[in-house]
Design an enzyme around this catalytic site. Sequence first.
Site, PDB file in Angstrom:
ATOM      1  N   ILE A   9     -47.022 -30.914   4.643  1.00  0.00           N
ATOM      2  CA  ILE A   9     -47.063 -29.446   4.688  1.00  0.00           C
ATOM      3  C   ILE A   9     -46.377 -28.946   5.953  1.00  0.00           C
ATOM      4  CG2 ILE A   9     -48.576 -27.425   4.911  1.00  0.00           C
ATOM      5  CD1 ILE A   9     -50.591 -28.939   3.087  1.00  0.00           C
ATOM      6  N   GLN A  12     -42.601 -29.302   5.674  1.00  0.00           N
ATOM      7  CA  GLN A  12     -42.034 -28.306   4.765  1.00  0.00           C
ATOM      8  C   GLN A  12     -42.083 -26.901   5.359  1.00  0.00           C
ATOM      9  OE1 GLN A  12     -40.419 -28.779   1.868  1.00  0.00           O
ATOM     10  NE2 GLN A  12     -40.040 -26.591   1.792  1.00  0.00           N
ATOM     11  N   GLU A  13     -43.206 -26.563   5.973  1.00  0.00           N
ATOM     12  CA  GLU A  13     -43.412 -25.202   6.449  1.00  0.00           C
ATOM     13  C   GLU A  13     -42.654 -24.885   7.741  1.00  0.00           C
ATOM     14  OE1 GLU A  13     -45.002 -22.704   4.982  1.00  0.00           O
ATOM     15  OE2 GLU A  13     -45.646 -23.867   3.266  1.00  0.00           O
ATOM     16  N   SER A  14     -42.604 -25.844   8.685  1.00  0.00           N
ATOM     17  CA  SER A  14     -42.022 -25.536   9.998  1.00  0.00           C
ATOM     18  C   SER A  14     -41.095 -26.610  10.560  1.00  0.00           C
ATOM     19  CB  SER A  14     -43.150 -25.321  11.010  1.00  0.00           C
ATOM     20  OG  SER A  14     -43.809 -26.565  11.268  1.00  0.00           O
TER      21      SER A  14
END
Length: 91
Positions: A9, A12-14
Amino acid sequence: MDSALIAAIIRQESNFNPRAGSHANARGLMQIMPFNLQGTDPYDPKQNILRGTEIIAGHLRHYKGNLNLALAAYNAGSGAVAKDLARGVTG
């Protein structure tokens, strides 16, 4: 909580940037929206990861372990997932 899931996560997010921000105003490693911060410093990596983990864990409980729905809710919000489910979209 599976640490590989949390790492995925974050990637993917940052892309592991603790100062990341989005056009939608999501913040930090796990790109948490301001209304979900609940007193968390979004740019403190430990606080951000703990809060993000709480959020994804809540989605997993809500969707009875369905990872696809939990991730969709994490990304787009539970309301968007509810609308899709109401329309018969399950993927």
